[in-house]
Design a protein around this motif. Structure first.
Motif, PDB file in Angstrom:
ATOM      1  N   ALA A 275       1.129  25.873 -61.358  1.00  0.00           N
ATOM      2  CA  ALA A 275       0.084  25.264 -62.189  1.00  0.00           C
ATOM      3  C   ALA A 275       0.680  24.606 -63.428  1.00  0.00           C
ATOM      4  O   ALA A 275       1.785  24.931 -63.860  1.00  0.00           O
ATOM      5  CB  ALA A 275      -0.938  26.315 -62.600  1.00  0.00           C
ATOM      6  N   THR A 276      -0.079  23.684 -64.017  1.00  0.00           N
ATOM      7  CA  THR A 276       0.336  23.025 -65.252  1.00  0.00           C
ATOM      8  C   THR A 276      -0.014  23.916 -66.436  1.00  0.00           C
ATOM      9  O   THR A 276      -1.194  24.192 -66.666  1.00  0.00           O
ATOM     10  CB  THR A 276      -0.384  21.676 -65.421  1.00  0.00           C
ATOM     11  OG1 THR A 276      -0.202  20.903 -64.249  1.00  0.00           O
ATOM     12  CG2 THR A 276       0.151  20.915 -66.623  1.00  0.00           C
TER      13      THR A 276
ATOM     14  N   LYS B 191      -7.045  23.502 -65.716  1.00  0.00           N
ATOM     15  CA  LYS B 191      -7.816  22.898 -64.642  1.00  0.00           C
ATOM     16  C   LYS B 191      -7.008  22.827 -63.351  1.00  0.00           C
ATOM     17  O   LYS B 191      -7.558  22.931 -62.246  1.00  0.00           O
ATOM     18  CB  LYS B 191      -8.280  21.499 -65.053  1.00  0.00           C
ATOM     19  CG  LYS B 191      -9.266  20.833 -64.093  1.00  0.00           C
ATOM     20  CD  LYS B 191      -9.764  19.525 -64.690  1.00  0.00           C
ATOM     21  CE  LYS B 191     -10.807  18.870 -63.789  1.00  0.00           C
ATOM     22  NZ  LYS B 191     -10.206  18.403 -62.518  1.00  0.00           N
ATOM     23  N   THR B 192      -5.685  22.648 -63.455  1.00  0.00           N
ATOM     24  CA  THR B 192      -4.866  22.560 -62.249  1.00  0.00           C
ATOM     25  C   THR B 192      -4.880  23.881 -61.479  1.00  0.00           C
ATOM     26  O   THR B 192      -4.833  23.881 -60.244  1.00  0.00           O
ATOM     27  CB  THR B 192      -3.412  22.177 -62.586  1.00  0.00           C
ATOM     28  OG1 THR B 192      -2.831  23.176 -63.432  1.00  0.00           O
ATOM     29  CG2 THR B 192      -3.359  20.830 -63.283  1.00  0.00           C
TER      30      THR B 192
ATOM     31  N   HIS C 298      -6.297  24.096 -57.876  1.00  0.00           N
ATOM     32  CA  HIS C 298      -5.218  24.401 -56.930  1.00  0.00           C
ATOM     33  C   HIS C 298      -4.291  23.201 -56.747  1.00  0.00           C
ATOM     34  O   HIS C 298      -3.844  22.896 -55.640  1.00  0.00           O
ATOM     35  CB  HIS C 298      -5.779  24.845 -55.572  1.00  0.00           C
ATOM     36  CG  HIS C 298      -7.026  25.671 -55.669  1.00  0.00           C
ATOM     37  ND1 HIS C 298      -7.119  26.774 -56.489  1.00  0.00           N
ATOM     38  CD2 HIS C 298      -8.251  25.534 -55.079  1.00  0.00           C
ATOM     39  CE1 HIS C 298      -8.338  27.289 -56.387  1.00  0.00           C
ATOM     40  NE2 HIS C 298      -9.044  26.562 -55.561  1.00  0.00           N
ATOM     41  N   THR C 299      -4.019  22.529 -57.856  1.00  0.00           N
ATOM     42  CA  THR C 299      -3.118  21.374 -57.823  1.00  0.00           C
ATOM     43  C   THR C 299      -1.886  21.641 -58.674  1.00  0.00           C
ATOM     44  O   THR C 299      -1.906  22.490 -59.566  1.00  0.00           O
ATOM     45  CB  THR C 299      -3.832  20.107 -58.334  1.00  0.00           C
ATOM     46  OG1 THR C 299      -4.311  20.331 -59.678  1.00  0.00           O
ATOM     47  CG2 THR C 299      -5.001  19.736 -57.430  1.00  0.00           C
ATOM     48  N   THR C 300      -0.829  20.898 -58.400  1.00  0.00           N
ATOM     49  CA  THR C 300       0.442  21.108 -59.104  1.00  0.00           C
ATOM     50  C   THR C 300       1.064  19.788 -59.544  1.00  0.00           C
ATOM     51  O   THR C 300       0.958  18.785 -58.835  1.00  0.00           O
ATOM     52  CB  THR C 300       1.450  21.852 -58.204  1.00  0.00           C
ATOM     53  OG1 THR C 300       2.661  22.066 -58.921  1.00  0.00           O
ATOM     54  CG2 THR C 300       1.738  21.069 -56.934  1.00  0.00           C
TER      55      THR C 300
ATOM     56  N   VAL D 184      -1.147  17.182 -57.598  1.00  0.00           N
ATOM     57  CA  VAL D 184      -1.555  17.052 -56.197  1.00  0.00           C
ATOM     58  C   VAL D 184      -1.835  18.445 -55.635  1.00  0.00           C
ATOM     59  O   VAL D 184      -1.342  19.447 -56.164  1.00  0.00           O
ATOM     60  CB  VAL D 184      -0.452  16.360 -55.368  1.00  0.00           C
ATOM     61  CG1 VAL D 184      -0.198  14.946 -55.890  1.00  0.00           C
ATOM     62  CG2 VAL D 184       0.849  17.181 -55.389  1.00  0.00           C
ATOM     63  N   PRO D 185      -2.638  18.554 -54.557  1.00  0.00           N
ATOM     64  CA  PRO D 185      -2.846  19.865 -53.924  1.00  0.00           C
ATOM     65  C   PRO D 185      -1.498  20.494 -53.576  1.00  0.00           C
ATOM     66  O   PRO D 185      -0.646  19.845 -52.965  1.00  0.00           O
ATOM     67  CB  PRO D 185      -3.662  19.522 -52.671  1.00  0.00           C
ATOM     68  CG  PRO D 185      -4.386  18.266 -53.030  1.00  0.00           C
ATOM     69  CD  PRO D 185      -3.418  17.492 -53.880  1.00  0.00           C
ATOM     70  N   TRP D 186      -1.317  21.734 -53.964  1.00  0.00           N
ATOM     71  CA  TRP D 186       0.034  22.309 -53.953  1.00  0.00           C
ATOM     72  C   TRP D 186       0.656  22.436 -52.566  1.00  0.00           C
ATOM     73  O   TRP D 186       1.874  22.321 -52.409  1.00  0.00           O
ATOM     74  CB  TRP D 186       0.041  23.658 -54.655  1.00  0.00           C
ATOM     75  CG  TRP D 186      -0.590  24.784 -53.873  1.00  0.00           C
ATOM     76  CD1 TRP D 186      -1.915  25.095 -53.783  1.00  0.00           C
ATOM     77  CD2 TRP D 186       0.091  25.765 -53.086  1.00  0.00           C
ATOM     78  NE1 TRP D 186      -2.114  26.192 -52.993  1.00  0.00           N
ATOM     79  CE2 TRP D 186      -0.898  26.637 -52.557  1.00  0.00           C
ATOM     80  CE3 TRP D 186       1.428  26.007 -52.782  1.00  0.00           C
ATOM     81  CZ2 TRP D 186      -0.592  27.712 -51.736  1.00  0.00           C
ATOM     82  CZ3 TRP D 186       1.753  27.083 -51.962  1.00  0.00           C
ATOM     83  CH2 TRP D 186       0.754  27.917 -51.455  1.00  0.00           C
ATOM     84  N   SER D 187      -0.157  22.668 -51.530  1.00  0.00           N
ATOM     85  CA  SER D 187       0.413  22.833 -50.190  1.00  0.00           C
ATOM     86  C   SER D 187       0.477  21.515 -49.420  1.00  0.00           C
ATOM     87  O   SER D 187       1.026  21.463 -48.319  1.00  0.00           O
ATOM     88  CB  SER D 187      -0.410  23.855 -49.395  1.00  0.00           C
ATOM     89  OG  SER D 187      -1.775  23.443 -49.311  1.00  0.00           O
ATOM     90  N   LYS D 188      -0.074  20.456 -50.005  1.00  0.00           N
ATOM     91  CA  LYS D 188      -0.061  19.144 -49.367  1.00  0.00           C
ATOM     92  C   LYS D 188       1.331  18.511 -49.505  1.00  0.00           C
ATOM     93  O   LYS D 188       1.918  18.551 -50.584  1.00  0.00           O
ATOM     94  CB  LYS D 188      -1.102  18.237 -50.018  1.00  0.00           C
ATOM     95  CG  LYS D 188      -1.205  16.847 -49.401  1.00  0.00           C
ATOM     96  CD  LYS D 188      -2.263  16.018 -50.111  1.00  0.00           C
ATOM     97  CE  LYS D 188      -2.352  14.618 -49.518  1.00  0.00           C
ATOM     98  NZ  LYS D 188      -3.379  13.784 -50.190  1.00  0.00           N
TER      99      LYS D 188
END
Length: 544
Positions: free
Chosen positions: A426-427, A432-433, A437-439, A480-484
């Motif tokens: 996470a940021t 919010k990230t 679930h975004t990184t 971006v979505p972390w697992s994408k």
């Protein structure tokens, strides 16, 4: 938010108490508060009457007064987004808005163990019991020795005392409070509770006797000259703001002899506090971005220089006055808070990048090569990010096992795992990230870059330009979505992507040797391209 409220107290001493008092001045209200308007013991409101008077430490503040004060207005305007997020989190946890909290008192029963503090809360008006207890999630009622409290989740429980008073802690903390016997004689914190029931902006107290009994023998040798101060019964601090802001500190002993023995150590401690503050001001003065903080500390420094410690019978006492433009202080404080938050976020992000770099190196050592940018199906379609592949190396082995590796990141099964994103990804500057679930942690993806699609690279063999000269992972501006399998596409024939956030002045990057650097926006495009490319044979520019 709750956990930040439940930080453990780990220190004491007259000089530290005095310094924290003066700094606390900057967080109090502008409304004149009569310093001697203290409540009598028999008139203690229910929240304070329930506080064990043999506890080790307490700090009590008049939250609603602060929230509505002149000093808070510029701070709330300057930090509107952060404060809004914080107040929403507070209301979700405690079930009522921050401005409805008349007084919040944190109490530590012990400084030796892992026990959580107790939070005693008094509202400005009668609260909605059902709404407050539930606070948006199911609460489990627990009966214990004739008392009733409610457990929410793993870390929070609430114990209603009356229609305006409650206690928060974990379930063990509340059981301990219910079990705790009332002292047979007046406790060392009785005086502090009477002060807290009055109109002071802030009251802080240390049960010095209890502190000394708990950890006095374990204190380092450097405190030996100050040991006479540990013979005090208790120390109190009050802060009141009006035309002049006033801070009063008292150290109360059992007799005049002990007080006299503590006078010189107390004065020596004050001198050390002055010297320490002076060094701090000098060091921070070297950093342009800390100018507002330095201005605040210089005002505190002036007051600290004028403070004197005197003996009055069994008591050592000191007072400090601070004359400031409260509204101006509010603006300076807001700026200081922002700078501190930014510095803390950068430090945390740097640590995150460091841990990710170590994980990538450990993956390389284990398998003989780095992970590819993504896993691929038989048709060459990318499925899961490298961030999933290194989970076993960032204490995420169990989460890794939950993924269906033969399915894409957004399959019905794998998409459910987005919510389990490790906090490491996470940021730090944007909660919010974590929620989304975004990184921001991404690598460059393209010919000559750290990632080249299906191709697996190894360190150091595939990095002839040098691992200290090649960028591994960066904190990108867009999360971006972390697992994408989504990273920063790099093409030597196309413009460089924008990496830093507005106003950041640059971005953090981990190099392939595991080091982390802050790269300025002023670095030339040529130098940046040389740092992104691992095998072009070009040296980095002098501006790197």
């Amino acid at each position: 938010m709750v956990q930040s409220c439940l930080r453990r107290w780990r220190g004491a001493g007259a000089a530290a108490v005095l310094l924290s008092a003066l700094l606390a001045v900057l967080l109090t209200t502008e409304t004149p508060l009569p310093a001697r308007d203290d409540a009598k013991a028999a008139a203690l409101p229910r929240d304070l009457a329930k506080v064990p008077t043999d506890a080790v430490f307490l700090i009590s503040g008049r939250v609603a007064d602060l929230w509505n004060s002149e000093v808070a207005k510029p701070v709330r305007a300057k930090l509107a987004k952060e404060i809004e997020e914080g107040t929403r989190a507070f209301e979700r946890s405690f079930g009522l808005p921050l401005e409805k909290v008349e007084r919040l008192t944190m109490v530590m029963m012990d400084v030796r163990g892992p026990a959580e503090p107790l939070l005693f809360l008094r509202t400005t008006e009668a609260y909605n019991r059902d709404k407050l207890i539930a606070a948006g999630e199911e609460a489990k009622e627990e009966k214990y020795k004739g008392q009733t409290f409610y457990v929410r989740g793993k870390n929070l429980a609430v114990y209603p005392l009356d229609d305006r008073s409650l206690v928060y802690s974990n379930a063990d903390g509340l059981r301990g409070l219910i079990d705790h016997p009332a002292p047979k004689t007046e406790g060392n914190l009785d005086a502090a509770l009477r002060l807290a029931a009055g109109k002071h902006s802030l009251v802080q107290a240390v049960n010095v006797t209890a502190f000394n009994e708990a950890v006095g023998a374990q204190l380092p040798g450097e405190v030996e000259p100050f040991k006479p101060l540990l013979e005090a019964r208790y120390a109190t601090l009050t802060v009141d703001v009006g035309a002049e802001t006033r801070a009063d500190v008292k150290l109360v002993f059992a007799n005049e002899k002990d007080a006299k023995a503590g006078l010189k150590p107390a004065r020596d401690g004050l001198d050390l506090a002055r010297a320490g503050l002076e060094r701090g001001v000098d060091e921070l003065g070297k950093e342009k971005e800390m100018a507002s903080t330095v201005e605040l500390l210089k005002q505190v420094q002036t007051s600290l220089k004028a403070a004197k410690i005197e003996q009055d019978g069994k008591t050592l006492q000191a007072s400090a006055l601070l004359k400031v433009d409260v509204a101006h202080v509010g603006v300076l404080l807001a700026q200081s808070v922002q700078k501190v938050r930014q510095a803390a976020a950068r430090t945390q992000s740097s640590n995150n990048l460091k841990q990710i770099a170590i994980a990538l190196h450990n993956y390389n050592d284990t398998y003989g090569h780095l992970p590819p940018q993504a896993t691929y199906d038989k048709n060459g379609k990318p499925m899961l990010s490298w961030r999933v592949m290194i989970l076993p190396f960032v204490e995420g082995q169990d989460l890794y096992k939950e993924f269906h590796l033969e399915e894409p990141w957004d399959s019905e099964h794998n998409k459910k795992l987005l919510a389990k994103m490790p906090k490491l990804y996470a940021t730090p500057s944007d909660e919010k990230t974590l929620k989304d679930h975004t990184t921001p942690y991404q690598g460059f993806f393209g010919k000559g870059a750290f990632f080249e699609g299906k191709k697996t690279l190894s360190i150091p063999g595939d990095f002839p330009d040098g691992t200290s000269n090649t960028i591994m992972i960066v904190e990108a501006a867009k999360a971006v979505p972390w697992s994408k399998p989504d990273d920063i596409v790099y093409d030597a024939a196309k413009p460089l992507p924008k990496l830093s956030r507005p106003g950041a002045g640059g971005f953090l990057a981990s190099m392939c040797d595991g080091s982390v650097r802050f790269l300025s926006d002023k670095i030339t495009e040529k130098t940046m391209r040389n740092a992104i490319t691992r095998n072009d044979g070009n040296p980095l520019g002098d501006d790197f």
